[in-house]
Write an enzyme that holds these catalytic residues in place. Structure first.
Site, PDB file in Angstrom:
ATOM      1  N   HIS B  38       0.830  -1.215   0.000  1.00  0.00           N
ATOM      2  CA  HIS B  38       0.000   0.000   0.000  1.00  0.00           C
ATOM      3  C   HIS B  38       0.858   1.256   0.000  1.00  0.00           C
ATOM      4  CE1 HIS B  38      -3.587  -2.409   0.649  1.00  0.00           C
ATOM      5  NE2 HIS B  38      -4.285  -1.322   0.414  1.00  0.00           N
ATOM      6  N   LYS B 103     -10.051  -7.658   8.278  1.00  0.00           N
ATOM      7  CA  LYS B 103     -10.762  -7.896   9.543  1.00  0.00           C
ATOM      8  C   LYS B 103     -10.513  -6.713  10.446  1.00  0.00           C
ATOM      9  CE  LYS B 103      -6.989 -10.238  11.893  1.00  0.00           C
ATOM     10  NZ  LYS B 103      -6.588  -9.528  13.109  1.00  0.00           N
TER      11      LYS B 103
END
Lengths: 281, 184
Positions: B38, B103
């Site tokens: 990222h 999550k």
């Protein structure tokens, strides 16, 4: 002096790294069954069933139950009448980690320099090793791989004694509430109370080695464990944080004497994958 | 719980049809990415450079898989904790990413960006890596191979199971679920 070959240590560590990541303990599997009965949320029940199925696949197919196969945390109880021969004990352990994580197809998650280029060491070494010298001529090795998801949600706080047990409880509950869905609930909670800053953290981690379902031998500490478990499961976080009754499967508390002016408290969270395997050489 | 089957890439219409609490099975191509990937992707976006993979309309799965054993497409591959990707999320959604799987809770900025850009956040079951790996039929590295487990993989998935946590309407299943079950 009893001699133990370093190569024997390496072989044992390699085997334990794999077994810890493939075989979830019977204590946790039993706790899943209990949790399934206690859980009221349909989504929560479904998640517990998936975790049971996941544990079976991991054990049957010899694959890790979780892709985060963790930092290799190693607890040694080294008998004072043991002499390790044929190499250094620390090197032998790291060789075992390298072998276990390589041959066991486990993920390598260690970076060499935390604030440098964070380059992966490629073999999951070095291990984090805690050594205790004990009487006797045996070497007990416990491997407890620890994933970052739950480790990142852990913490230590230095309280003044006046906060008492109520202050300790509040800290633990607030901490678990803030962690919420992040540490992959249902969780197992290790709490260390007393000692110094680092001692509290260490006994919190050691608390996670005690089987789920087994209380502390001191009655007041056992009562605190029960109380904390009830309070945590009233938070409503539930399996995976999607809402439910079963946020924690169990709470283990360890205590140690401390300074007249101190009350250190550490919370070490484990996900359901409470991985630890031991061997005695 | 409503069950839905979706295929990738995600259209704006599909994204709008998904509501917090829906049980979703994803089929098609999804891409992996976590912290290090990222950082590189958003550095390229900032510099106005093209990305090594076209992620517009796609889903990124936050995962660092275990290595494949002989005979496996991929090793255990459950979700990692998503908040670590929050700082990069608004830029990725502005660029055109439509879905994320992970999550754990997202921050306000990430949730606002989902509403603004029309994207959805799914949760997979953390800790069910061996089970989830069964739905990943093919895996290949498509960028940043030097990052090892953090490289960008292309996964071909069939009925990959997850739940919608944040939808384009601003709903948050974590907040709603906990409210329903908490006791004073």
């Amino acid at each position: 002096m009893r001699e133990i070959q370093a190569s024997k240590v390496t072989e044992t560590v390699a085997r334990l790294c794999m077994e810890a990541n493939y075989d979830l303990g019977e204590d946790v599997l039993d706790a899943f069954k209990q949790g399934l009965k206690a859980e009221e949320s349909p989504a929560g029940q479904d998640i517990i069933k998936q975790l049971m199925q996941n544990a079976k696949i991991a054990a049957d197919e010899r694959v890790p139950m979780c892709q985060d196969t963790g930092v290799a945390v190693v607890f040694l109880e080294l008998g004072q009448d043991v002499h390790v021969v044929g190499g250094s004990l620390v090197d032998a352990i790291n060789q075992g980690v390298k072998k276990g994580y390589g041959e066991g197809y486990l993920r390598k998650s260690m970076v060499a320099h935390p604030i440098g280029d964070r380059k992966n060491t490629g073999d999951n070494t070095p291990a984090v090793i805690h050594t205790e010298i004990v009487p006797g001529d045996q070497l007990k090795i416990t491997i407890a791989p620890k994933g970052a998801g739950s480790e990142n949600m852990s913490g230590v706080k230095m309280f003044p004694p006046a906060v008492g047990v109520e202050g300790v409880k509040k800290f633990v509950i607030d901490w678990i509430r803030a962690a919420g869905s992040n540490p992959c609930p249902p969780i197992i909670v290790g709490v260390g109370i007393g000692g110094t800053m680092e001692k509290a953290a260490l006994i919190a981690k050691k608390a996670l080695l005690r089987p789920v379902g087994q209380h502390h031998e001191l009655a007041d500490v056992a009562a605190l464990e029960t109380d904390l478990l009830e309070s945590i499961n009233k938070l409503g976080i539930g399996p995976q944080g999607l809402g439910g009754r079963v946020t924690a499967l169990w709470v283990n508390v360890e205590v140690y004497p401390c300074h007249i002016a101190s009350l250190p408290v550490a919370v070490n969270i484990n996900c359901h994958a409470s991985r630890h395997k031991e061997a005695v050489l | 719980m409503t069950e839905k089957r979706v295929t990738t890439p995600l259209t704006a219409e599909t994204v709008r049809s998904l509501k917090a609490g829906d049980r979703v099975f994803i089929t098609g191509i999804i891409y992996t990415g976590r912290d290090a990937a990222h950082k590189r992707l958003t550095d390229l976006l900032k510099a106005g450079q093209p990305l090594p993979v076209d992620l517009r309309g796609q889903i990124i799965y936050y995962v660092g898989p275990a290595p494949a054993k002989p005979g496996q497409a991929i090793g255990s591959a459950g979700p990692t904790t998503s908040y670590r990707m929050d700082p990069y999320t608004p830029a990725m959604l502005e660029y055109g990413l439509k879905g994320m799987i992970g999550k754990g809770m997202r921050n306000r900025e990430a949730r606002d960006a989902m509403v603004k850009c029309g994207a959805v956040y799914f949760a997979a079951v953390g800790g069910a890596g061996a089970l989830i790996a069964k739905t990943i039929k093919k895996a290949r590295v498509v960028a940043y191979e030097d990052l090892g487990a953090e490289a960008i993989y292309e996964f071909t998935v069939e009925d990959f199971p997850c739940i919608v946590v944040n939808d384009v309407y601003g709903n948050d299943l974590y907040e709603e679920g906990v409210k329903q079950y908490q006791r004073a």
